[in-house]
Motif scaffolding. Structure first.
Motif, PDB file in Angstrom:
ATOM      1  N   GLY A  86       0.811  -1.207   0.000  1.00  0.00           N
ATOM      2  CA  GLY A  86       0.000   0.000   0.000  1.00  0.00           C
ATOM      3  C   GLY A  86       0.845   1.257   0.000  1.00  0.00           C
ATOM      4  O   GLY A  86       1.025   1.902  -1.025  1.00  0.00           O
ATOM      5  N   GLU A  87       1.411   1.584   1.140  1.00  0.00           N
ATOM      6  CA  GLU A  87       2.186   2.814   1.302  1.00  0.00           C
ATOM      7  C   GLU A  87       3.647   2.495   1.589  1.00  0.00           C
ATOM      8  O   GLU A  87       3.973   1.419   2.106  1.00  0.00           O
ATOM      9  CB  GLU A  87       1.632   3.639   2.469  1.00  0.00           C
ATOM     10  CG  GLU A  87       0.165   4.005   2.352  1.00  0.00           C
ATOM     11  CD  GLU A  87      -0.066   5.168   1.419  1.00  0.00           C
ATOM     12  OE1 GLU A  87       0.906   5.850   1.051  1.00  0.00           O
ATOM     13  OE2 GLU A  87      -1.226   5.401   1.056  1.00  0.00           O
ATOM     14  N   THR A  88       4.530   3.431   1.251  1.00  0.00           N
ATOM     15  CA  THR A  88       5.943   3.321   1.620  1.00  0.00           C
ATOM     16  C   THR A  88       6.396   4.664   2.181  1.00  0.00           C
ATOM     17  O   THR A  88       5.798   5.707   1.895  1.00  0.00           O
ATOM     18  CB  THR A  88       6.836   2.960   0.412  1.00  0.00           C
ATOM     19  OG1 THR A  88       6.741   3.999  -0.574  1.00  0.00           O
ATOM     20  CG2 THR A  88       6.433   1.618  -0.194  1.00  0.00           C
ATOM     21  N   ALA A  89       7.446   4.632   2.970  1.00  0.00           N
ATOM     22  CA  ALA A  89       8.038   5.852   3.523  1.00  0.00           C
ATOM     23  C   ALA A  89       9.502   5.572   3.816  1.00  0.00           C
ATOM     24  O   ALA A  89       9.907   4.418   3.957  1.00  0.00           O
ATOM     25  CB  ALA A  89       7.308   6.285   4.800  1.00  0.00           C
ATOM     26  N   ARG A  90      10.292   6.626   3.878  1.00  0.00           N
ATOM     27  CA  ARG A  90      11.695   6.448   4.251  1.00  0.00           C
ATOM     28  C   ARG A  90      12.193   7.689   4.965  1.00  0.00           C
ATOM     29  O   ARG A  90      11.636   8.787   4.830  1.00  0.00           O
ATOM     30  CB  ARG A  90      12.564   6.098   3.052  1.00  0.00           C
ATOM     31  CG  ARG A  90      13.147   7.287   2.280  1.00  0.00           C
ATOM     32  CD  ARG A  90      12.136   7.910   1.389  1.00  0.00           C
ATOM     33  NE  ARG A  90      12.747   8.745   0.373  1.00  0.00           N
ATOM     34  CZ  ARG A  90      12.269   9.946   0.055  1.00  0.00           C
ATOM     35  NH1 ARG A  90      11.224  10.447   0.691  1.00  0.00           N
ATOM     36  NH2 ARG A  90      12.823  10.656  -0.906  1.00  0.00           N
ATOM     37  N   GLU A  91      13.252   7.497   5.737  1.00  0.00           N
ATOM     38  CA  GLU A  91      13.881   8.596   6.466  1.00  0.00           C
ATOM     39  C   GLU A  91      15.381   8.375   6.429  1.00  0.00           C
ATOM     40  O   GLU A  91      15.856   7.260   6.666  1.00  0.00           O
ATOM     41  CB  GLU A  91      13.407   8.623   7.918  1.00  0.00           C
ATOM     42  CG  GLU A  91      14.111   9.682   8.758  1.00  0.00           C
ATOM     43  CD  GLU A  91      13.863   9.512  10.258  1.00  0.00           C
ATOM     44  OE1 GLU A  91      13.727  10.520  10.940  1.00  0.00           O
ATOM     45  OE2 GLU A  91      13.816   8.351  10.713  1.00  0.00           O
ATOM     46  N   CYS A  92      16.130   9.415   6.115  1.00  0.00           N
ATOM     47  CA  CYS A  92      17.588   9.349   6.120  1.00  0.00           C
ATOM     48  C   CYS A  92      18.113  10.277   7.207  1.00  0.00           C
ATOM     49  O   CYS A  92      17.691  11.434   7.289  1.00  0.00           O
ATOM     50  CB  CYS A  92      18.152   9.758   4.763  1.00  0.00           C
ATOM     51  SG  CYS A  92      17.712   8.624   3.422  1.00  0.00           S
ATOM     52  N   VAL A  93      19.011   9.760   8.023  1.00  0.00           N
ATOM     53  CA  VAL A  93      19.575  10.533   9.126  1.00  0.00           C
ATOM     54  C   VAL A  93      21.074  10.689   8.908  1.00  0.00           C
ATOM     55  O   VAL A  93      21.794   9.699   8.728  1.00  0.00           O
ATOM     56  CB  VAL A  93      19.304   9.849  10.483  1.00  0.00           C
ATOM     57  CG1 VAL A  93      19.934  10.658  11.615  1.00  0.00           C
ATOM     58  CG2 VAL A  93      17.802   9.695  10.710  1.00  0.00           C
ATOM     59  N   ASP A  94      21.542  11.930   8.921  1.00  0.00           N
ATOM     60  CA  ASP A  94      22.954  12.233   8.728  1.00  0.00           C
ATOM     61  C   ASP A  94      23.715  11.924  10.011  1.00  0.00           C
ATOM     62  O   ASP A  94      23.452  12.517  11.059  1.00  0.00           O
ATOM     63  CB  ASP A  94      23.095  13.710   8.351  1.00  0.00           C
ATOM     64  CG  ASP A  94      24.533  14.099   8.066  1.00  0.00           C
ATOM     65  OD1 ASP A  94      25.394  13.202   7.974  1.00  0.00           O
ATOM     66  OD2 ASP A  94      24.790  15.306   7.930  1.00  0.00           O
ATOM     67  N   LEU A  95      24.666  10.973   9.927  1.00  0.00           N
ATOM     68  CA  LEU A  95      25.494  10.624  11.087  1.00  0.00           C
ATOM     69  C   LEU A  95      26.929  11.100  10.900  1.00  0.00           C
ATOM     70  O   LEU A  95      27.842  10.607  11.557  1.00  0.00           O
ATOM     71  CB  LEU A  95      25.482   9.095  11.299  1.00  0.00           C
ATOM     72  CG  LEU A  95      24.111   8.452  11.517  1.00  0.00           C
ATOM     73  CD1 LEU A  95      24.255   6.939  11.631  1.00  0.00           C
ATOM     74  CD2 LEU A  95      23.429   9.032  12.750  1.00  0.00           C
ATOM     75  N   GLY A  96      27.132  12.039  10.006  1.00  0.00           N
ATOM     76  CA  GLY A  96      28.477  12.525   9.730  1.00  0.00           C
ATOM     77  C   GLY A  96      29.077  11.757   8.567  1.00  0.00           C
ATOM     78  O   GLY A  96      28.737  11.980   7.414  1.00  0.00           O
ATOM     79  N   ALA A  97      29.976  10.803   8.870  1.00  0.00           N
ATOM     80  CA  ALA A  97      30.602   9.990   7.822  1.00  0.00           C
ATOM     81  C   ALA A  97      29.667   8.902   7.326  1.00  0.00           C
ATOM     82  O   ALA A  97      29.928   8.272   6.298  1.00  0.00           O
ATOM     83  CB  ALA A  97      31.893   9.369   8.347  1.00  0.00           C
ATOM     84  N   GLU A  98      28.583   8.648   8.056  1.00  0.00           N
ATOM     85  CA  GLU A  98      27.629   7.611   7.681  1.00  0.00           C
ATOM     86  C   GLU A  98      26.226   8.196   7.576  1.00  0.00           C
ATOM     87  O   GLU A  98      25.955   9.279   8.088  1.00  0.00           O
ATOM     88  CB  GLU A  98      27.626   6.469   8.711  1.00  0.00           C
ATOM     89  CG  GLU A  98      28.914   5.676   8.772  1.00  0.00           C
ATOM     90  CD  GLU A  98      28.801   4.521   9.753  1.00  0.00           C
ATOM     91  OE1 GLU A  98      29.308   3.436   9.430  1.00  0.00           O
ATOM     92  OE2 GLU A  98      28.213   4.720  10.832  1.00  0.00           O
ATOM     93  N   VAL A  99      25.353   7.444   6.920  1.00  0.00           N
ATOM     94  CA  VAL A  99      23.941   7.807   6.855  1.00  0.00           C
ATOM     95  C   VAL A  99      23.133   6.588   7.280  1.00  0.00           C
ATOM     96  O   VAL A  99      23.451   5.456   6.931  1.00  0.00           O
ATOM     97  CB  VAL A  99      23.530   8.279   5.440  1.00  0.00           C
ATOM     98  CG1 VAL A  99      23.759   7.192   4.401  1.00  0.00           C
ATOM     99  CG2 VAL A  99      22.086   8.745   5.419  1.00  0.00           C
ATOM    100  N   SER A 100      22.105   6.830   8.083  1.00  0.00           N
ATOM    101  CA  SER A 100      21.200   5.767   8.523  1.00  0.00           C
ATOM    102  C   SER A 100      19.869   5.943   7.808  1.00  0.00           C
ATOM    103  O   SER A 100      19.323   7.039   7.754  1.00  0.00           O
ATOM    104  CB  SER A 100      21.004   5.831  10.047  1.00  0.00           C
ATOM    105  OG  SER A 100      20.046   4.876  10.459  1.00  0.00           O
ATOM    106  N   ILE A 101      19.362   4.843   7.241  1.00  0.00           N
ATOM    107  CA  ILE A 101      18.116   4.889   6.478  1.00  0.00           C
ATOM    108  C   ILE A 101      17.100   3.960   7.113  1.00  0.00           C
ATOM    109  O   ILE A 101      17.410   2.808   7.421  1.00  0.00           O
ATOM    110  CB  ILE A 101      18.339   4.471   5.000  1.00  0.00           C
ATOM    111  CG1 ILE A 101      19.426   5.343   4.363  1.00  0.00           C
ATOM    112  CG2 ILE A 101      17.041   4.561   4.206  1.00  0.00           C
ATOM    113  CD1 ILE A 101      19.813   4.906   2.955  1.00  0.00           C
ATOM    114  N   ARG A 102      15.901   4.460   7.349  1.00  0.00           N
ATOM    115  CA  ARG A 102      14.783   3.643   7.814  1.00  0.00           C
ATOM    116  C   ARG A 102      13.745   3.606   6.697  1.00  0.00           C
ATOM    117  O   ARG A 102      13.432   4.627   6.107  1.00  0.00           O
ATOM    118  CB  ARG A 102      14.170   4.213   9.089  1.00  0.00           C
ATOM    119  CG  ARG A 102      15.166   4.357  10.236  1.00  0.00           C
ATOM    120  CD  ARG A 102      14.528   4.995  11.451  1.00  0.00           C
ATOM    121  NE  ARG A 102      13.651   4.031  12.110  1.00  0.00           N
ATOM    122  CZ  ARG A 102      12.485   4.344  12.666  1.00  0.00           C
ATOM    123  NH1 ARG A 102      12.027   5.580  12.612  1.00  0.00           N
ATOM    124  NH2 ARG A 102      11.760   3.427  13.278  1.00  0.00           N
TER     125      ARG A 102
END
Length: 196
Positions: A86-102
């Protein structure tokens, strides 16, 4: 597993149902961004990093729906249930040298003529991150249990993919894509001990 786009889905937006409650998309967005289906009022916003690009979420072709039959496959009267994205969503969080994606995926189970309330459905959800050359840099299969309540013919389910963290590539994440879909073949391989 074939990689490619069936349709590009927009980030799940805000909305409401007729009774003033949260919509399916809003609930998923809350789960992805706030870790709660019905969060308390948000604190005042802080300034976000403006140059952090978050890849779009797309559905792999041929994996937006999955059906199970009690008898001849493809026979509508033998359908036990059908599952769809049905639906999708995402979030990217800047961790400096890394990025975290949900990544959040929400879908619906609908019972067919041979299905019914009380049935439990195993939903294999695949989440893949591909780079600019369509090479997978992350792939994970998660099995989500969806149960149709007694007396009901449909039910929603949701999954939030956690732990997708990687070094920020040169040039950022522009050109990268997040792909989601149902992977029943991968689930069968895992059942046979061959991994995902």
């Amino acid at each position: 597993m074939a990689l490619g786009l069936l349709a590009t889905l927009a980030l799940a937006g805000c909305g409401s149902t007729g009774d003033g409650g949260p919509s399916m998309g809003q609930t998923l967005t809350n789960l992805v961004f706030l870790n709660e289906a019905n969060p308390p009022p948000a604190p005042p916003p802080t300034e976000a990093r403006k140059d952090l690009y978050c890849p779009p979420v797309s559905v792999l072709p041929g994996t937006a729906a999955m059906s199970s039959y009690a008898g001849a496959e493809g026979d509508p009267m033998a359908l036990r249930y059908q599952v769809s994205v049905g639906e999708t969503a995402r979030e990217c969080v800047d961790l400096g040298a890394e990025v975290s994606i949900r990544v959040g995926v929400q879908g619906r189970v609908i019972a067919g003529p041979k299905g019914g309330g009380g049935a439990s459905v195993d939903v294999p959800i695949r989440v893949v991150l591909v780079d600019r050359k369509d090479n997978p840099v992350y792939s994970n299969l998660t099995r989500v249990r969806a149960t149709l309540p007694s007396g009901q013919t449909h039910q929603t389910f949701s999954h939030v993919e956690e732990g997708l963290t990687l070094p920020v590539p040169e040039g950022g994440l522009r050109g990268y894509r997040i792909l989601v879909g149902f992977d029943s073949q991968g689930a069968q391989r895992r059942n046979m001990g061959r991994g995902s």
